[in-house]
Design a protein around this motif. Structure first.
Motif, PDB file in Angstrom:
ATOM      1  N   GLU A 141       0.837  -1.202  -0.066  1.00 44.39           N
ATOM      2  CA  GLU A 141      -0.043   0.063   0.059  1.00 44.39           C
ATOM      3  C   GLU A 141       0.749   1.339   0.100  1.00 44.39           C
ATOM      4  OE1 GLU A 141      -2.530  -0.343   3.199  1.00 44.39           O
ATOM      5  OE2 GLU A 141      -3.624  -1.884   2.559  1.00 44.39           O
ATOM      6  N   LEU A 142       2.273   0.938  -0.041  1.00 45.27           N
ATOM      7  CA  LEU A 142       3.016   2.268   0.030  1.00 45.27           C
ATOM      8  C   LEU A 142       3.685   2.619  -1.510  1.00 45.27           C
ATOM      9  CD1 LEU A 142       4.976   1.713   3.356  1.00 45.27           C
ATOM     10  CD2 LEU A 142       3.518   3.489   2.972  1.00 45.27           C
ATOM     11  N   ALA A 143       4.024   3.716  -1.591  1.00 51.84           N
ATOM     12  CA  ALA A 143       4.825   4.175  -2.721  1.00 51.84           C
ATOM     13  C   ALA A 143       6.228   4.685  -2.127  1.00 51.84           C
ATOM     14  CB  ALA A 143       4.273   5.232  -3.436  1.00 51.84           C
ATOM     15  N   VAL A 144       7.387   3.894  -2.444  1.00 48.00           N
ATOM     16  CA  VAL A 144       8.638   4.191  -1.849  1.00 48.00           C
ATOM     17  C   VAL A 144       9.680   4.593  -2.810  1.00 48.00           C
ATOM     18  CG1 VAL A 144      10.256   3.033   0.069  1.00 48.00           C
ATOM     19  CG2 VAL A 144       8.002   2.555   0.097  1.00 48.00           C
ATOM     20  N   ALA A 167       1.348   6.802   1.137  1.00 44.88           N
ATOM     21  CA  ALA A 167       0.446   6.079   1.011  1.00 44.88           C
ATOM     22  C   ALA A 167       0.062   5.916  -0.687  1.00 44.88           C
ATOM     23  CB  ALA A 167      -0.935   6.228   1.422  1.00 44.88           C
ATOM     24  N   ARG A 168       0.151   4.838  -1.577  1.00 47.23           N
ATOM     25  CA  ARG A 168       0.168   4.604  -2.719  1.00 47.23           C
ATOM     26  C   ARG A 168      -1.084   5.498  -3.155  1.00 47.23           C
ATOM     27  NH1 ARG A 168       2.719   1.631  -6.286  1.00 47.23           N
ATOM     28  NH2 ARG A 168       3.620   0.446  -4.688  1.00 47.23           N
ATOM     29  N   ALA A 169      -2.344   5.380  -2.423  1.00 51.64           N
ATOM     30  CA  ALA A 169      -3.408   6.296  -2.876  1.00 51.64           C
ATOM     31  C   ALA A 169      -3.368   7.472  -3.242  1.00 51.64           C
ATOM     32  CB  ALA A 169      -4.427   6.142  -1.592  1.00 51.64           C
ATOM     33  N   HIS A 170      -2.506   8.364  -2.452  1.00 50.46           N
ATOM     34  CA  HIS A 170      -2.227   9.671  -2.338  1.00 50.46           C
ATOM     35  C   HIS A 170      -1.526   9.870  -3.922  1.00 50.46           C
ATOM     36  CE1 HIS A 170      -3.558  10.986   1.552  1.00 50.46           C
ATOM     37  NE2 HIS A 170      -2.925  10.214   2.247  1.00 50.46           N
TER      38      HIS A 170
END
Length: 328
Positions: A141-144, A167-170
């Motif tokens: 669920e993360l963008a890193v 958060a990947r959603a953002h």
């Protein structure tokens, strides 16, 4: 190909920075010559309001409203600035972005070396695990993102890993809104660090080389501060925070017993009223002059821009994002 042609020597690289916030969308376009040394030029600066219900903190609630605002903002950009080569970056709210710095030896106790491309491929699972641990969100669920660099703290000769996660959603919401508006994003950056990039640029022109100064960014979630020495970050501060009783204590801890030559301030200065503070109070606590960030010095006199934006410290985020695009 003859790179000495006058037409090519005058070619410019364009970059746009987009700050999406509850108050509206701010767009800055900068340019720099492709060849030779030349100063930055502010090509365009615009602001489009958003309805109050379009944003909820860092979340985009009404995507259609954001898309329409983006179309309106980019529709005002001069035709000569637009093109496939213009890099566009958008800000993520500071509250939605986590940045952590870890010594490489701590992250990879058994050692880890860069490959021929200078990429630490073996670090990826370790970085994802650390981001998951610090953020408290599962890694899928993360963008890193991360980078490896010489240690900037008290361990000379060491190496550090800086990890940025959200958060990947953002991230996906902003990429999708930009795409629906016909804009391709080349980067997404934390708004506080984009503002810091803008303030460092301003300080390079306003202050003497190696002169220590303070950079302060005022956002919806609070105040971020950086004590700068020799163009490097010596200390950082966040307010509100449990370790500080009030803003005065936070500012004093940032500068400690050192004398800053100046304090560059960016962001929504009106938010200081919420903590019963003013820029004059800030200068008294820090013991140095206050310099609000502004873009006016880089504007082309032949292309008049909105005066209220040229002198508005809240434009620092958009400026810093565009600055990244013309510098990379």
């Amino acid at each position: 190909m003859n790179f000495g042609k006058p037409m090519l020597l005058g070619a410019r690289r364009f970059a746009a920075g987009v700050d999406v916030a509850a108050r509206g969308i701010t767009l800055a376009v900068l340019s720099r010559r492709l060849f030779g040394s030349s100063p930055l030029r502010l090509e365009w600066l615009a602001s489009v309001p958003l309805a109050r219900e379009a944003m909820a903190g860092g979340d985009i609630v009404d995507r259609d409203a954001v898309v329409e605002a983006l179309r309106s903002a980019f529709g005002q950009v001069p035709r000569e600035c637009l093109g496939a080569s213009m890099r566009c970056a958008m800000a993520l709210p500071a509250s939605a972005t986590l940045v952590a710095t870890v010594p490489l030896a701590q992250l990879a106790p058994l050692g880890c070396a860069a490959d021929e491309s200078r990429i630490y491929a073996e670090l990826e699972p370790l970085v994802l695990a650390e981001a998951e641990r610090v953020a408290g969100i599962e890694r899928h669920e993360l963008a890193v993102d991360w980078r490896v660099a010489p240690w900037a703290g008290a361990l000379p000769g060491g190496t550090q890993v800086t990890i940025a996660a959200t958060a990947r959603a953002h991230l996906e919401a902003r990429i999708e809104c930009a795409a629906m508006a016909g804009v391709t994003l080349s980067a997404v950056d934390d708004e506080a660090h984009a503002a810091l990039r803008a303030m460092r640029h301003a300080a390079a022109y306003e202050l003497s080389p190696h002169e220590p100064y303070v950079a302060l960014w005022i956002g919806a979630e609070g105040i971020r501060g950086w004590a700068m020495a020799d163009n490097a970050i010596a200390r950082e501060m966040r307010f509100p925070a449990l370790e500080y009783a009030d803003l005065v204590e936070a500012l004093r801890d940032l500068v400690r017993d050192e004398q800053a030559g100046c304090a560059v301030v960016a962001g929504d200065i009106g938010l200081l009223r919420g903590v019963h503070f003013t820029l004059r109070d800030m200068g008294d606590v820090l013991g140095c002059p206050i310099l609000p960030f502004e873009c006016a010095a880089l504007a082309d006199p032949e292309r008049p821009l909105a005066a209220d934006l040229l002198h508005n410290p809240a434009c620092a985020v958009a400026f810093g994002l565009a600055l990244r695009g013309v510098s990379e």
